[in-house]
Design an enzyme around this catalytic site. Structure first.
Site, PDB file in Angstrom:
ATOM      1  N   HIS A   9      34.989  31.198  46.571  1.00  0.00           N
ATOM      2  CA  HIS A   9      35.854  30.928  46.347  1.00  0.00           C
ATOM      3  C   HIS A   9      35.883  30.419  48.160  1.00  0.00           C
ATOM      4  CE1 HIS A   9      37.986  31.428  42.351  1.00  0.00           C
ATOM      5  NE2 HIS A   9      37.571  32.810  42.659  1.00  0.00           N
ATOM      6  N   HIS A  43      30.122  35.258  43.452  1.00  0.00           N
ATOM      7  CA  HIS A  43      31.453  34.725  42.589  1.00  0.00           C
ATOM      8  C   HIS A  43      32.131  35.019  44.700  1.00  0.00           C
ATOM      9  CE1 HIS A  43      34.701  33.733  40.319  1.00  0.00           C
ATOM     10  NE2 HIS A  43      35.269  34.746  40.548  1.00  0.00           N
ATOM     11  N   GLU A  44      33.283  35.994  44.876  1.00  0.00           N
ATOM     12  CA  GLU A  44      34.289  35.705  45.395  1.00  0.00           C
ATOM     13  C   GLU A  44      34.245  35.083  46.666  1.00  0.00           C
ATOM     14  OE1 GLU A  44      36.861  36.626  44.800  1.00  0.00           O
ATOM     15  OE2 GLU A  44      36.228  38.379  42.867  1.00  0.00           O
ATOM     16  N   GLU A  50      37.516  28.873  38.447  1.00  0.00           N
ATOM     17  CA  GLU A  50      36.443  30.142  38.716  1.00  0.00           C
ATOM     18  C   GLU A  50      35.884  30.100  38.011  1.00  0.00           C
ATOM     19  OE1 GLU A  50      37.272  33.438  39.275  1.00  0.00           O
ATOM     20  OE2 GLU A  50      39.484  32.855  40.447  1.00  0.00           O
TER      21      GLU A  50
END
Length: 307
Positions: free
Chosen positions: A173, A169-170, A223
């Site tokens: 970004h 997930h990070e 997000e």
């Protein structure tokens, strides 16, 4: 004689209001109105020109997000973005004690992070550090600088698959360049907010409106996109099962303080879990088409682990 006086008065009246200089050398009344009209026209042109300029600037910096193909604006160079990431990385490392590179937690993060970084395929020189703090969080900064807090590892009892979900997930970004995109979007909002303040002179109200209607929804959208991209990165590793993602974010949601979504930068865990569940078929299809012969072995390993 009365007729001549009447004509003289009429002439004086005409000269007084037609804006032409009389013999005294002054321009009366109408020229002041002319200046007022010129000032009004100036502001009308300015109010029309600023939004047009912003729109042109926006259109000239459009870009497509990877994996989702979403159209967005990015006006920050990659070099500047990476420099910003390096600055924030040094700030985070200075905020808490850093575990040594030989610590088991650091080795775990490096192992999982290397697989996620390979799937991201950005060509960065990745770095992975663990901060000795009970905070439940992690961050991946532009340039491939990754920080994981000890509290996150303890929440999942140092589970490798759960860590992979968070790191993916990070990394999502960074893959989508969300930091650069968000900076550009917020700058546009700042210009628009300033323009509205000039017209209505209600700074407090406009700031709240632009925050609730612009900044926060945009942050939540990014997000959710990072969740989706992270799911695809997990599939691309051909090692970690994307199906673990919904449960991981549900656990993080339970460990975090409850919040009203419209007032927060992040969606609720319920919304994130639902979006991840909906995206799982695409992630599995992506893995099946990209992992080739390793797909069956990976799926069998995932089934064995779950049983």
């Amino acid at each position: 004689r009365q007729i001549q006086q009447h004509r003289w008065c009429a002439e004086q009246h005409r000269q007084l209001f037609d804006g032409k200089p009389r013999s005294d050398g002054y321009t009366h009344f109408k020229s002041a109105q002319g200046h007022s009209d010129s000032g009004a026209r100036f502001w009308y042109v300015l109010i029309a020109a600023v939004p047009s300029s912003l729109l042109l600037y926006y259109l000239s910096h459009l870009d497509r997000a990877p994996f989702t193909n979403r159209l967005r604006m990015i006006d920050l160079s990659r070099d500047k973005e990476i420099a910003m990431g390096a600055h924030d990385y040094r700030r985070l490392l200075a905020s808490h004690p850093v575990l040594s590179s030989q610590h088991p937690a650091t080795k775990l993060v490096q192992k999982v992070g290397a697989r996620v970084a390979a799937a991201a395929d950005l060509g960065y020189s990745w770095e992975f550090q663990v901060l000795d703090s009970p905070i439940v969080n992690a961050a991946c900064l532009p340039g491939g600088k990754v920080v994981v807090y000890r509290g996150l590892l303890e929440l999942f009892k140092y589970d490798e698959s759960a860590l992979a979900v968070v790191l993916a997930h990070e990394a999502g970004h960074v893959v989508a360049r969300h930091a650069a995109e968000q900076l550009g979007f917020f700058n546009i909002l700042l210009w628009a907010e300033s323009l509205v303040n000039i017209v209505f002179n209600a700074r407090f109200v406009t700031r709240k409106l632009f925050t609730l209607g612009g900044r926060l929804p945009y942050s939540r959208k990014l997000e959710l996109e990072a969740d989706y991209i992270g799911l695809m990165l997990l599939a691309k590793t051909c090692h970690y099962d994307p199906a673990a993602a919904p449960a991981v974010f549900a656990t993080i949601g339970r460990a975090s303080a409850q919040h009203i979504e419209m007032l927060a930068t992040h969606p609720t865990s319920e919304r994130r879990t639902k979006a991840l569940q909906d995206a799982l078929p695409k992630a599995r299809q992506f893995a099946q088409s990209n992992c080739n012969e390793s797909w069956d072995a990976w799926r069998a390993a995932s089934s064995t682990t779950s049983s």
